[in-house]
Design a protein around this motif. Structure first.
Motif, PDB file in Angstrom:
ATOM      1  N   ALA A 349       0.581  -1.082   0.090  1.00  0.00           N
ATOM      2  CA  ALA A 349      -0.009  -0.502  -0.526  1.00  0.00           C
ATOM      3  C   ALA A 349       1.446   1.711  -0.491  1.00  0.00           C
ATOM      4  CB  ALA A 349      -0.529  -0.011   0.894  1.00  0.00           C
ATOM      5  N   SER A 350       1.877   1.639   0.563  1.00  0.00           N
ATOM      6  CA  SER A 350       2.903   2.599   0.915  1.00  0.00           C
ATOM      7  C   SER A 350       3.536   2.860  -0.416  1.00  0.00           C
ATOM      8  CB  SER A 350       4.179   2.420   2.353  1.00  0.00           C
ATOM      9  OG  SER A 350       4.338   1.167   2.128  1.00  0.00           O
ATOM     10  N   SER A 351       4.247   1.839  -1.503  1.00  0.00           N
ATOM     11  CA  SER A 351       4.713   1.286  -2.409  1.00  0.00           C
ATOM     12  C   SER A 351       3.621   2.003  -3.131  1.00  0.00           C
ATOM     13  CB  SER A 351       5.867  -0.180  -3.001  1.00  0.00           C
ATOM     14  OG  SER A 351       6.704  -0.275  -1.888  1.00  0.00           O
ATOM     15  N   ALA A 352       2.522   1.272  -3.569  1.00  0.00           N
ATOM     16  CA  ALA A 352       1.648   2.464  -4.388  1.00  0.00           C
ATOM     17  C   ALA A 352       1.271   3.440  -4.510  1.00  0.00           C
ATOM     18  CB  ALA A 352       0.228   1.122  -4.703  1.00  0.00           C
ATOM     19  N   THR A 353       1.079   3.626  -2.967  1.00  0.00           N
ATOM     20  CA  THR A 353       1.391   5.346  -2.780  1.00  0.00           C
ATOM     21  C   THR A 353       1.659   6.238  -3.430  1.00  0.00           C
ATOM     22  OG1 THR A 353      -0.510   4.760  -1.089  1.00  0.00           O
ATOM     23  CG2 THR A 353       0.378   7.142  -1.382  1.00  0.00           C
ATOM     24  N   VAL A 354       3.416   5.857  -3.074  1.00  0.00           N
ATOM     25  CA  VAL A 354       3.581   6.873  -3.063  1.00  0.00           C
ATOM     26  C   VAL A 354       4.447   6.797  -5.186  1.00  0.00           C
ATOM     27  CG1 VAL A 354       6.757   6.960  -3.475  1.00  0.00           C
ATOM     28  CG2 VAL A 354       5.484   6.369  -1.789  1.00  0.00           C
ATOM     29  N   VAL A 355       4.125   5.842  -5.969  1.00  0.00           N
ATOM     30  CA  VAL A 355       3.852   6.329  -7.444  1.00  0.00           C
ATOM     31  C   VAL A 355       2.574   6.334  -7.825  1.00  0.00           C
ATOM     32  CG1 VAL A 355       3.523   3.804  -9.080  1.00  0.00           C
ATOM     33  CG2 VAL A 355       5.119   3.218  -7.617  1.00  0.00           C
ATOM     34  N   THR A 356       1.748   6.417  -7.114  1.00  0.00           N
ATOM     35  CA  THR A 356       0.063   7.034  -7.272  1.00  0.00           C
ATOM     36  C   THR A 356       0.357   8.445  -7.048  1.00  0.00           C
ATOM     37  OG1 THR A 356      -0.950   4.729  -7.259  1.00  0.00           O
ATOM     38  CG2 THR A 356      -1.898   6.536  -7.083  1.00  0.00           C
ATOM     39  N   LEU A 357       1.024   8.273  -6.236  1.00  0.00           N
ATOM     40  CA  LEU A 357       1.181  10.378  -5.852  1.00  0.00           C
ATOM     41  C   LEU A 357       1.773  11.078  -7.514  1.00  0.00           C
ATOM     42  CD1 LEU A 357      -0.462  11.983  -4.117  1.00  0.00           C
ATOM     43  CD2 LEU A 357       2.022  11.445  -2.788  1.00  0.00           C
ATOM     44  N   VAL A 358       3.020  10.325  -7.790  1.00  0.00           N
ATOM     45  CA  VAL A 358       4.267  11.301  -8.043  1.00  0.00           C
ATOM     46  C   VAL A 358       3.741  10.871  -9.809  1.00  0.00           C
ATOM     47  CG1 VAL A 358       6.277  10.484  -9.313  1.00  0.00           C
ATOM     48  CG2 VAL A 358       6.248  10.439  -6.831  1.00  0.00           C
ATOM     49  N   CYS A 359       2.745   9.655 -10.294  1.00  0.00           N
ATOM     50  CA  CYS A 359       2.275   9.463 -11.311  1.00  0.00           C
ATOM     51  C   CYS A 359       1.088  10.922 -11.085  1.00  0.00           C
ATOM     52  CB  CYS A 359       1.749   8.360 -11.803  1.00  0.00           C
ATOM     53  SG  CYS A 359       2.430   7.254 -11.901  1.00  0.00           S
ATOM     54  N   GLY A 360      -0.155  10.748 -10.673  1.00  0.00           N
ATOM     55  CA  GLY A 360      -1.250  12.065 -10.157  1.00  0.00           C
ATOM     56  C   GLY A 360      -0.411  13.212 -10.689  1.00  0.00           C
ATOM     57  N   LEU A 361       0.426  13.555  -9.963  1.00  0.00           N
ATOM     58  CA  LEU A 361       1.580  14.662  -9.738  1.00  0.00           C
ATOM     59  C   LEU A 361       1.527  15.999 -11.133  1.00  0.00           C
ATOM     60  CD1 LEU A 361       2.010  17.237  -8.242  1.00  0.00           C
ATOM     61  CD2 LEU A 361       4.295  16.870  -7.544  1.00  0.00           C
TER      62      LEU A 361
END
Length: 556
Positions: A349-361
């Motif tokens: 969940a933490s890894s997916a959160t980082v990747v999702t946040l960077v891509c969304g940004l």
């Protein structure tokens, strides 16, 4: 300083870097669209005999159950969500301020957890039916028993009481912005209160109801745990069993394509239903004044509002607490396997959160930096394409990712000579699936945060010679911290709860809290599963509480 700079036109360096942001946004959008395209190609390229078999033996029953489930859940969430939103907005009665946020609590309950809880609570020898038989003087389930929850009506009830907050949330916001003057005008013309609600208030709330209803139906379509626990053969369950049980990727792709068409149909109906809606109000709009209720009317309003909270959150939460206490008291602690599942859940969940946040940004910033060019905004088109993953059920997405992940593994093995799985059946594959599934949350939060930042700050940074990247890092990121924090929290909790994609893409002998609960419920070991369920619910409570506080602050 040049004239072009003073006029706000981008310097060549700024324009080149802006093109780089666009390239990155296009690549992210393509990653989201690839599994959908692969799924469609695999389904259409399959042998015609597959379609004939599915059309004859699988799709009719699964599609019928899915459509009935969607219709039943849609009716419950519309009535419960709209009704409670109107009662809390238009009437003042004891407990109203508490109900304003308590009605959101079922959002913390994943559908498979509430099904897991109700299966044990309403079992023929469970606490509820045992107490009822004791009150009525019966001795055994043969003399008296309630209808079996493992049925299509049972699935409709379970999903309805946990998904109604989607309609409540959007409709309550719409009711809070309606003008009291329209209601007063209708009352002056002789309309009684019920007629005012049906002919004035409800039509104006149709767009909000449609949005909330579409989200609830998409969650229903994505569900696999509750439907399988309750013995309902839906399209989602059919995809899972076709792939896992029969290893039939072509058949799973064809069923998944049918689900995708249904999901897109739900989105189209929602947008079509409110395509001609236009609203306007004066600058001095007076909000609805809550009418004071007393006596029996106040009691009835309280019961009608507290009942969904009790069914959708209170009773299952108390059950989970009791079962967790039993487990910890009898065994003296949590099993090592469950702790390992908790660690796996936090890692993924933490890894997916980082990747999702960077891509969304990246995608949101590309749309922002390209908006001034006029005409077609390629960045905004990428943002819309990258957000489509949230409308794709997790099972459909997982099936669509199987072939691309396998292709990447084969290509990597040919280059580096490693024959192990890099993405297929690995944590990396789960992270990719989660990022695609929840990218819309990140993009939406960042876009909302960017919309609150004046464009003059960006123009000033450009005049001072800053690039697009440095402007984002030094100006916008500090101002985006609240939006980024909210987005990361929502993505993290959703990733913790995700079940369908995890079941299909997880590595061998890799358990998360969601898959652990799924396995324990399938074996009927409810005490052990209750610990995992309670952990997921406690994690889901935090964003729900923050969401409730945000809504209350906005209403004030």
């Amino acid at each position: 300083m040049t004239t072009d700079t003073l006029r706000g036109r981008p310097w060549p360096r700024f324009r080149i870097e802006r093109g780089g942001w666009l390239v990155a946004a296009v690549l992210i959008a393509l990653v989201v669209l690839v599994p959908i395209a692969v799924l469609a190609a695999a389904a259409l390229d399959a042998d015609a005999s597959h379609w004939a078999h599915l059309a004859a033996y699988v799709l009719p029953q699964a599609a019928r159950n899915t459509l009935i489930l969607l219709a039943g859940v849609g009716a419950i969430v519309t009535v419960a969500g709209t009704g409670t939103a109107w009662l809390v907005t238009a009437y003042d009665f004891p407990g109203r301020s508490t109900l304003a946020w308590a009605l959101l609590l079922p959002l913390a309950m994943p559908t498979y957890i509430i099904a897991f809880a109700y299966l044990d609570m309403l079992h023929p020898i469970g606490p509820v039916q045992t107490a009822i038989r004791a009150l009525l003087g019966f001795d055994s389930p043969r003399e008296f028993r309630l209808p079996d929850l493992r049925s299509l009506p049972g699935a409709i009830f379970v999903l309805g009481v946990v998904l109604y907050p989607y309609v409540y949330l959007s409709t309550r916001a719409m009711f809070a912005t309606q003008s009291e003057s329209m209601i007063e005008a209708a009352r002056t013309l002789g309309a009684h209160r019920l007629a005012v609600f049906w002919r004035v208030v409800l039509p104006l709330a149709r767009p909000a109801i449609a949005v909330g209803l579409s989200l609830a139906l998409l969650e229903t379509l994505n569900d696999i745990g509750a439907s399988e626990f309750l013995g309902v053969q839906t399209l989602t369950v059919s995809v899972y069993t076709t792939w896992v049980t029969r290893s039939d990727l072509a058949g799973a792709s064809q069923i998944a394509l049918s689900m995708l068409v249904l999901a897109l149909g739900i989105i189209w109906l929602e947008r079509h239903g409110r395509r001609r809606q236009r609203f306007a109000h004066g600058r001095r709009m007076r909000p609805i004044t809550a009418r004071r209720l007393t006596g029996a009317q106040a009691a009835l309003a309280g019961v009608l509002c507290w009942l969904p909270v009790l069914l959708g959150f209170g009773a299952p939460a108390l059950y989970l607490l009791a079962e967790t206490y039993k487990r910890l008291h009898l065994v003296g602690g949590v099993s090592e396997q469950l702790l390992r599942g908790l660690g796996n859940t936090l890692l993924v969940a933490s890894s997916a959160t980082v990747v999702t946040l960077v891509c969304g940004l990246v995608v949101a910033w590309a749309a922002r930096s390209l908006r001034e060019s006029g005409g077609f905004n390629a960045g905004r088109a990428c943002a819309r394409a990258a957000s489509i993953g949230y409308a794709v059920p997790g099972t459909v997405l997982a099936v669509g990712l199987l072939a691309p992940l396998a292709f990447i593994d084969r290509a990597a093995s040919g280059i580096v000579g490693n024959h192990g799985a890099l993405l297929m059946g690995s944590i990396g594959g789960l992270v990719v699936a989660y990022a695609i599934r929840f990218l819309a949350i990140s993009i939406g939060s960042v876009e909302a945060g960017l919309a609150r930042i004046p464009a003059s700050l960006e123009q000033a940074s450009r005049v001072l010679g800053e690039t697009a990247g440095s402007t984002l890092r030094r100006v916008h990121l500090p101002l985006l911290r609240p939006a980024l924090a909210a987005s990361s929290l929502l993505v993290f909790v959703d990733a913790m709860k995700e079940l369908p994609a995890t079941l299909l893409l997880r590595p061998l002998n890799f358990e998360t809290l969601a898959t652990w609960l799924y396995a324990e419920a399938s074996r009927g070991t409810y005490e052990e599963g209750a610990v995992a369920a309670l952990a997921i619910v406690m994690a889901g409570l935090l964003p729900v509480v923050l969401l409730a506080r945000t809504n209350l602050n906005m209403e004030r």
